[in-house]
Design an enzyme around this catalytic site. Sequence first.
Site, short mmCIF file in Angstrom:
data_model
loop_
_atom_site.label_atom_id
_atom_site.label_comp_id
_atom_site.label_asym_id
_atom_site.label_seq_id
_atom_site.Cartn_x
_atom_site.Cartn_y
_atom_site.Cartn_z
N ASP A 1 0.81 -1.23 0.00
CA ASP A 1 0.00 0.00 0.00
C ASP A 1 0.84 1.28 0.00
O ASP A 1 1.80 1.41 0.77
CB ASP A 1 -0.90 0.04 1.25
CG ASP A 1 -1.90 -1.12 1.31
OD1 ASP A 1 -2.00 -1.87 0.33
OD2 ASP A 1 -2.60 -1.23 2.34
N TYR B 1 -3.62 -2.71 -5.70
CA TYR B 1 -4.41 -3.85 -5.20
C TYR B 1 -5.85 -3.78 -5.72
O TYR B 1 -6.41 -4.79 -6.17
CB TYR B 1 -4.38 -3.80 -3.67
CG TYR B 1 -5.00 -4.97 -2.95
CD1 TYR B 1 -4.27 -6.13 -2.69
CD2 TYR B 1 -6.31 -4.90 -2.48
CE1 TYR B 1 -4.84 -7.18 -1.98
CE2 TYR B 1 -6.88 -5.96 -1.77
CZ TYR B 1 -6.14 -7.09 -1.53
OH TYR B 1 -6.69 -8.14 -0.82
N1 CAA Z 1 -8.99 8.75 3.34
C1 CAA Z 1 -8.62 10.03 3.14
N2 CAA Z 1 -7.42 10.53 3.48
C2 CAA Z 1 -6.55 9.68 4.06
C3 CAA Z 1 -6.86 8.33 4.30
C4 CAA Z 1 -8.14 7.88 3.93
N3 CAA Z 1 -8.54 6.59 4.11
N4 CAA Z 1 -5.79 7.75 4.86
C5 CAA Z 1 -4.81 8.69 4.96
N5 CAA Z 1 -5.28 9.86 4.49
C6 CAA Z 1 -4.58 11.12 4.39
C7 CAA Z 1 -3.46 11.25 5.41
O1 CAA Z 1 -4.00 11.72 6.61
C8 CAA Z 1 -2.51 12.24 4.74
O2 CAA Z 1 -3.05 13.52 4.87
P1 CAA Z 1 -2.07 14.80 4.95
O3 CAA Z 1 -1.27 14.79 3.68
O4 CAA Z 1 -3.02 15.94 5.05
O5 CAA Z 1 -1.24 14.57 6.18
C9 CAA Z 1 -2.63 11.89 3.25
O6 CAA Z 1 -3.89 11.17 3.12
C10 CAA Z 1 -1.50 11.01 2.71
O7 CAA Z 1 -1.19 10.05 3.65
P2 CAA Z 1 0.23 9.37 3.72
O8 CAA Z 1 1.31 10.33 3.35
O9 CAA Z 1 0.34 8.66 5.02
O10 CAA Z 1 0.12 8.32 2.52
P3 CAA Z 1 1.02 7.11 2.16
O11 CAA Z 1 1.30 7.13 0.69
O12 CAA Z 1 2.20 6.98 3.05
O13 CAA Z 1 0.06 5.86 2.40
C11 CAA Z 1 -1.27 4.32 3.59
C12 CAA Z 1 -0.64 5.71 3.60
C13 CAA Z 1 -0.15 3.26 3.60
C14 CAA Z 1 -2.10 4.08 2.37
C15 CAA Z 1 -2.10 4.21 4.85
O14 CAA Z 1 -3.08 5.22 4.82
C16 CAA Z 1 -2.81 2.89 4.98
O15 CAA Z 1 -2.19 1.88 5.35
N6 CAA Z 1 -4.11 2.85 4.68
C17 CAA Z 1 -4.91 1.65 4.76
C18 CAA Z 1 -4.92 0.95 3.45
C19 CAA Z 1 -5.75 -0.29 3.55
O16 CAA Z 1 -6.90 -0.27 3.96
N7 CAA Z 1 -5.20 -1.44 3.15
C20 CAA Z 1 -5.88 -2.66 3.23
C21 CAA Z 1 -4.92 -3.78 3.58
S1 CAA Z 1 -5.76 -5.32 3.93
C22 CAA Z 1 -6.33 -5.80 2.45
O17 CAA Z 1 -6.09 -5.24 1.43
C23 CAA Z 1 -7.20 -7.03 2.46
C24 CAA Z 1 -8.48 -6.78 1.77
O18 CAA Z 1 -8.71 -7.31 0.71
C25 CAA Z 1 -9.50 -5.95 2.42
#
Ligand code: CAA
Length: 247
Positions: free
Chosen positions: A95, A154
């Site tokens: 991710d 994904y």
């Molecule tokens: N919606 C809106 N904004 C969001 C957000 C969301 N869901 N999540 C984070 N943000 C915001 C952050 O707060 C940040 O804001 P600022 O720039 O204002 O600070 C901005 O978006 C960017 O965030 P990051 O710099 O942290 O982004 P990143 O590129 O490092 O990625 C991430 C962050 C890894 C995606 C993290 O948010 C994360 O792990 N999210 C969950 C992803 C998820 O649900 N994965 C599922 C895994 S399990 C699976 O996939 C199995 C299945 O089939 C269900």
Amino acid sequence: MTKKIALVTGGTGGIGTEVCKELCEQGNLVVASYVPIEQEVAENWQKVMLEKGYDVKIEACDVSCYDSSKQLIDTVKEKYGNIALLVNAAGITSDKTLRKMEKEQWKSVLSTNLDSIFNVTKHAIEHMLEGNFGRIVSISSVNGTKGQFGQTNYSAAKAGIYGFSKALAQEVARKGITVNTVSPGYIHTAMTDRLPREIQKSIVEQIPMGRMGEAKEIAKAIGFLCSEGAAYITGANLHVNGGMHMS
Ligand code: CAA
């Protein structure tokens, strides 16, 4: 009655393990594939499964590789016979928001989660055509339907599985072979465990049932689609997500 041969890719993983158990309980001979570098882990997994009464065979395969997948299918045929049930359960996440995502993250997720479906099914389908019977169930995801922040790779791969399955379902509908997808929501596995706690908490808040699912709950749905009783279901997708997304 001779046992049907079931192949579960990613069979040693969180959901895969429960799928293997379920298909054993249905009386099938189950083969689980695992990533070649995890041989020791897979052998231990096999021992534990056997102690629990599940005699699952294991085979190494890099499902993102065409030749390795062909080798797997040929090996299963040689050792056990034609595959009747195929569960495509191998999958990974990597991710990142699109702007931060490296090309390698895109490629690895697309090849492991989507190319793999082609690589394995392409060869396994020949076994099913020979036997005029087959069940193919590929694991997609709620995020392939609704999209997920941080998962352009994904979500794209998981959405691709729907198109693949619906097209193939039409091609083999007259041959006794069904092709379906199951779309888990957020399930307790190592994959979701890796998510930061606060993200896990915010995800659970979006699930009407107020909890993540259990791998067994996915395995039950897959087991049903693999059964004789599901003969008239093809090209379908079954959501198992605690109400997180309804379509
Ligand atoms: N919606 C809106 N904004 C969001 C957000 C969301 N869901 N999540 C984070 N943000 C915001 C952050 O707060 C940040 O804001 P600022 O720039 O204002 O600070 C901005 O978006 C960017 O965030 P990051 O710099 O942290 O982004 P990143 O590129 O490092 O990625 C991430 C962050 C890894 C995606 C993290 O948010 C994360 O792990 N999210 C969950 C992803 C998820 O649900 N994965 C599922 C895994 S399990 C699976 O996939 C199995 C299945 O089939 C269900």
